[in-house]
Design an enzyme around this catalytic site. Structure first.
Site, PDB file in Angstrom:
ATOM      1  N   GLU A   1       0.435  -1.094   0.054  1.00  0.00           N
ATOM      2  CA  GLU A   1      -0.411  -0.223  -0.324  1.00  0.00           C
ATOM      3  C   GLU A   1       1.090   1.017  -0.060  1.00  0.00           C
ATOM      4  O   GLU A   1       1.946   1.564   0.929  1.00  0.00           O
ATOM      5  CB  GLU A   1      -1.272   0.137   1.742  1.00  0.00           C
ATOM      6  CG  GLU A   1      -1.498  -1.086   0.966  1.00  0.00           C
ATOM      7  CD  GLU A   1      -2.666  -0.806  -0.150  1.00  0.00           C
ATOM      8  OE1 GLU A   1      -3.031  -0.372  -1.180  1.00  0.00           O
ATOM      9  OE2 GLU A   1      -3.233  -2.167  -0.337  1.00  0.00           O
TER      10      GLU A   1
ATOM     11  N   HIS B   1      -1.454  -5.176   1.948  1.00  0.00           N
ATOM     12  CA  HIS B   1      -2.552  -6.463   1.836  1.00  0.00           C
ATOM     13  C   HIS B   1      -2.135  -7.904   1.253  1.00  0.00           C
ATOM     14  O   HIS B   1      -1.503  -7.733   0.358  1.00  0.00           O
ATOM     15  CB  HIS B   1      -3.873  -6.127   1.136  1.00  0.00           C
ATOM     16  CG  HIS B   1      -4.848  -5.191   1.667  1.00  0.00           C
ATOM     17  ND1 HIS B   1      -5.096  -3.882   1.515  1.00  0.00           N
ATOM     18  CD2 HIS B   1      -5.439  -5.142   3.064  1.00  0.00           C
ATOM     19  CE1 HIS B   1      -6.138  -3.168   2.905  1.00  0.00           C
ATOM     20  NE2 HIS B   1      -5.864  -4.254   3.216  1.00  0.00           N
TER      21      HIS B   1
ATOM     22  N   ARG C   1     -17.924  -0.726   4.888  1.00  0.00           N
ATOM     23  CA  ARG C   1     -18.794  -1.177   3.278  1.00  0.00           C
ATOM     24  C   ARG C   1     -19.900  -2.005   4.377  1.00  0.00           C
ATOM     25  O   ARG C   1     -21.167  -2.493   4.601  1.00  0.00           O
ATOM     26  CB  ARG C   1     -18.632  -1.321   2.599  1.00  0.00           C
ATOM     27  CG  ARG C   1     -19.265  -2.265   1.759  1.00  0.00           C
ATOM     28  CD  ARG C   1     -18.550  -3.012   0.326  1.00  0.00           C
ATOM     29  NE  ARG C   1     -17.703  -3.605   0.890  1.00  0.00           N
ATOM     30  CZ  ARG C   1     -18.117  -4.946   0.592  1.00  0.00           C
ATOM     31  NH1 ARG C   1     -19.415  -5.639   0.827  1.00  0.00           N
ATOM     32  NH2 ARG C   1     -17.086  -6.424   0.899  1.00  0.00           N
TER      33      ARG C   1
ATOM     34  N   CYS D   1      -8.539  -1.767   7.843  1.00  0.00           N
ATOM     35  CA  CYS D   1      -7.343  -1.982   7.376  1.00  0.00           C
ATOM     36  C   CYS D   1      -6.206  -0.196   6.909  1.00  0.00           C
ATOM     37  O   CYS D   1      -5.732   0.653   7.507  1.00  0.00           O
ATOM     38  CB  CYS D   1      -6.955  -2.814   6.311  1.00  0.00           C
ATOM     39  SG  CYS D   1      -7.014  -4.570   6.477  1.00  0.00           S
TER      40      CYS D   1
HETATM   41  N1  PCA Z   1      -8.620  -6.601   6.612  1.00  0.00           N
HETATM   42  C1  PCA Z   1      -9.591  -5.452   6.076  1.00  0.00           C
HETATM   43  C2  PCA Z   1      -9.741  -5.177   7.546  1.00  0.00           C
HETATM   44  C3  PCA Z   1      -9.368  -6.697   8.147  1.00  0.00           C
HETATM   45  C4  PCA Z   1      -8.192  -7.386   7.197  1.00  0.00           C
HETATM   46  O1  PCA Z   1      -7.255  -8.193   7.295  1.00  0.00           O
HETATM   47  C5  PCA Z   1      -9.187  -4.056   5.787  1.00  0.00           C
HETATM   48  O2  PCA Z   1      -8.853  -4.589   3.839  1.00  0.00           O
HETATM   49  O3  PCA Z   1     -10.193  -3.692   5.945  1.00  0.00           O
END
Ligand code: PCA
Length: 216
Positions: free
Chosen positions: A81, A168, A91, A144
């Site tokens: 990111e 991610h 959402r 996140c």
């Molecule tokens: N993914 C979510 C929140 C926790 C996770 O592992 C996100 O992308 O916001």
């Protein structure tokens, strides 16, 4: 000695596991460099509480490098990111039933922060190892991004935290079986990827030039 802090999340959205925690927990007794002992922690998938827990961990361990990891179900690659934005827009409800909409994370904070990880070098290194990876221009507006923004907001006033960012990762194969047609990555590949990412962060002083831009 200055620790490294790795965090993963608890399962959310009816999942029974979260690949981010599954991979982070594999680093509990790993040693990448004696100077940089690895600390791990699981964060709850809850607005507010996740950041309160994170700040407590940052104050306790005083790390020089922090990588927070989360699941991005459906994404096919490891997403490094680039930017955290100052807004919560959920959402679905979080694990505590909260669903903030268009809410500012830090009242006097800037609109956004950039990752201080060597994001391009990480992408190149992972690709060189045969692991699909890319820079992502948005960490979403759910928990996140909330944690990513909280992390960078803290780093902004704590210069000993030299490098901080968010990654991610895709579903695990067993999760993808419950979501036919979605991409996944094995836990062994994710573990190898996180090892490579840590090495890049420790060895790469300056980021490299690599085009990972997108055209809408
Ligand atoms: N993914 C979510 C929140 C926790 C996770 O592992 C996100 O992308 O916001």
């Amino acid at each position: 000695m200055t620790p490294i802090l790795l965090t993963g999340f608890a399962p959310f959205d009816h999942e029974t596991m979260n690949p981010s925690w599954e991979v982070v927990r594999r680093f509990q007794h790993r040693v990448i460099d004696e100077e940089y002992p690895i600390q791990i922690a699981q964060l709850p998938c809850e607005f507010g509480t996740a950041n309160a827990n994170l700040v407590q961990l940052l104050q306790q361990h005083q790390p020089s490098l922090v990588i927070c990891i989360g699941q991005a179900g459906g994404r096919p690659e490891i997403s490094i990111e680039r930017v955290a934005i100052n807004v919560d827009d959920a959402r679905i409800p979080d694990n505590a039933g909260q669903q903030p909409i268009d809410q500012t994370i830090a009242l006097n904070g800037p609109a956004a922060y950039f990752s201080t990880l060597p994001i391009k070098a990480i992408v190149k290194h992972l690709r060189d190892q045969g692991i699909p990876a890319n820079v992502s221009q948005s960490a979403g507006t759910y928990v996140c991004n909330h944690v990513f923004y909280g992390l960078m907001h803290y780093a902004n006033t704590h210069p000993t935290l030299k490098r901080a960012g968010f990654i991610h990762i895709p579903y695990l194969p067993e999760q993808a079986c419950l979501h036919p047609g979605t991409a996944s990555m094995s836990l062994d590949t994710l573990e190898n990827a996180l090892w490579q990412i840590l090495q890049t962060c420790l060895e790469q002083e300056k980021d490299i030039r690599l085009s990972t831009g997108t055209i809408c």
